[in-house]
Design a protein around this motif. Structure first.
Motif, PDB file in Angstrom:
ATOM      1  N   ALA A   7       1.340  16.790   2.217  1.00 19.52           N
ATOM      2  CA  ALA A   7       0.526  16.589   2.936  1.00 19.52           C
ATOM      3  C   ALA A   7       0.881  16.658   4.648  1.00 19.52           C
ATOM      4  O   ALA A   7       0.369  16.898   5.479  1.00 19.52           O
ATOM      5  N   ALA A  34      -7.464  10.134   0.269  1.00 17.97           N
ATOM      6  CA  ALA A  34      -7.473  12.064   0.445  1.00 17.97           C
ATOM      7  C   ALA A  34      -6.931  12.036   1.997  1.00 17.97           C
ATOM      8  O   ALA A  34      -6.127  13.000   1.654  1.00 17.97           O
ATOM      9  N   SER A  35      -6.641  11.557   2.718  1.00 18.43           N
ATOM     10  CA  SER A  35      -6.171  11.096   4.219  1.00 18.43           C
ATOM     11  C   SER A  35      -4.221  10.909   3.666  1.00 18.43           C
ATOM     12  O   SER A  35      -3.477  12.144   4.583  1.00 18.43           O
ATOM     13  N   GLY A  87     -10.964   5.845  -1.432  1.00 17.31           N
ATOM     14  CA  GLY A  87     -11.266   7.131  -1.638  1.00 17.31           C
ATOM     15  C   GLY A  87     -10.908   8.128  -0.314  1.00 17.31           C
ATOM     16  O   GLY A  87      -9.928   9.107  -0.229  1.00 17.31           O
ATOM     17  N   GLU A  88     -11.025   7.903   0.504  1.00 15.65           N
ATOM     18  CA  GLU A  88     -10.937   9.140   2.198  1.00 15.65           C
ATOM     19  C   GLU A  88      -9.785   8.598   2.857  1.00 15.65           C
ATOM     20  O   GLU A  88      -8.770   9.714   2.790  1.00 15.65           O
ATOM     21  N   ARG A 103      -5.773  13.609  -3.428  1.00 13.72           N
ATOM     22  CA  ARG A 103      -7.139  13.876  -3.945  1.00 13.72           C
ATOM     23  C   ARG A 103      -7.021  14.212  -5.648  1.00 13.72           C
ATOM     24  O   ARG A 103      -6.807  15.118  -6.300  1.00 13.72           O
ATOM     25  N   PRO A 104      -8.898  13.993  -6.247  1.00 15.17           N
ATOM     26  CA  PRO A 104      -9.634  13.751  -4.764  1.00 15.17           C
ATOM     27  C   PRO A 104      -9.629  12.506  -4.917  1.00 15.17           C
ATOM     28  O   PRO A 104      -8.849  11.636  -5.641  1.00 15.17           O
ATOM     29  N   GLY A 105      -9.378  12.075  -3.913  1.00 10.45           N
ATOM     30  CA  GLY A 105     -10.195  10.312  -3.156  1.00 10.45           C
ATOM     31  C   GLY A 105     -10.503   9.409  -4.460  1.00 10.45           C
ATOM     32  O   GLY A 105      -9.537   8.432  -4.494  1.00 10.45           O
ATOM     33  N   ARG A 106     -11.401   9.910  -4.761  1.00 12.21           N
ATOM     34  CA  ARG A 106     -12.063   8.650  -4.847  1.00 12.21           C
ATOM     35  C   ARG A 106     -11.896   8.461  -6.542  1.00 12.21           C
ATOM     36  O   ARG A 106     -11.344   7.236  -7.080  1.00 12.21           O
TER      37      ARG A 106
END
Length: 173
Positions: free
Chosen positions: A169, A41-42, A37-38, A46-49
């Protein structure tokens, strides 16, 4: 031909189950839901999870449908779409197509293999082959060419929003 389709379905299902378990549970050297998830997100996903959960569950459902040969065009669409998203995300992140450099080559191959099942159907060794009915036969057992084309087009369209998120992003090799 039916043995070949069975082998293709089994291999794709195994790969999809493995990918899902890496994301969701950290099995087979995967990151698990929190770490993956992190990472998502990077990349701007998003949301990563939530994105990891959606990808992992899509892979599990696609793998299950392909393994059983049940609703094969839907399983093929889920697999092709999820792998197209993975491919474009990896390619944009790494700046290259080639798998060896972190690109999307491998997920694209998996997407293409899944799309093949949209053109051919699951074959004789499948739950789909045991269900009768004219509509079922036309759309599921022996799909028309347009079913395969629809899967290819839908998988490509599914990847577009994710490509835009990754580009927004600023994650381009």
């Amino acid at each position: 031909m039916d043995i070949g389709l069975l082998l293709l379905r089994l291999v794709l299902a195994l790969i999809l189950f493995t990918h899902a378990s890496q994301k969701l549970a950290g099995w087979f050297g995967g990151n698990g839901l929190r770490r993956q998830g992190e990472i998502f997100a990077s990349l701007g996903l998003r949301p990563g999870r939530g994105m990891v959960l959606a990808a992992g569950l899509s892979e599990l459902l696609a793998g299950t449908l392909l393994l059983l040969g049940l609703l094969t065009p839907i399983g093929a669409l889920l697999a092709a779409g999820t792998m197209m998203v993975a491919g474009i995300t990896m390619q944009l992140n790494s700046g290259t197509f080639w798998n060896i450099a972190g690109g999307g080559e491998y997920p694209y191959v998996l997407a293409a293999a899944a799309a093949v099942l949209g053109f051919t159907g699951a074959g004789a060794y499948a739950v789909d082959a045991q269900i009768s009915g004219e509509l079922w036969s036309t759309l599921i057992q022996a799909p028309a060419t347009w079913v395969g084309i629809l899967i290819l087009v839908a998988a490509g369209i599914a990847a577009v929003p994710f490509a835009l998120l990754v580009r927004r992003a600023g994650v381009t090799g």
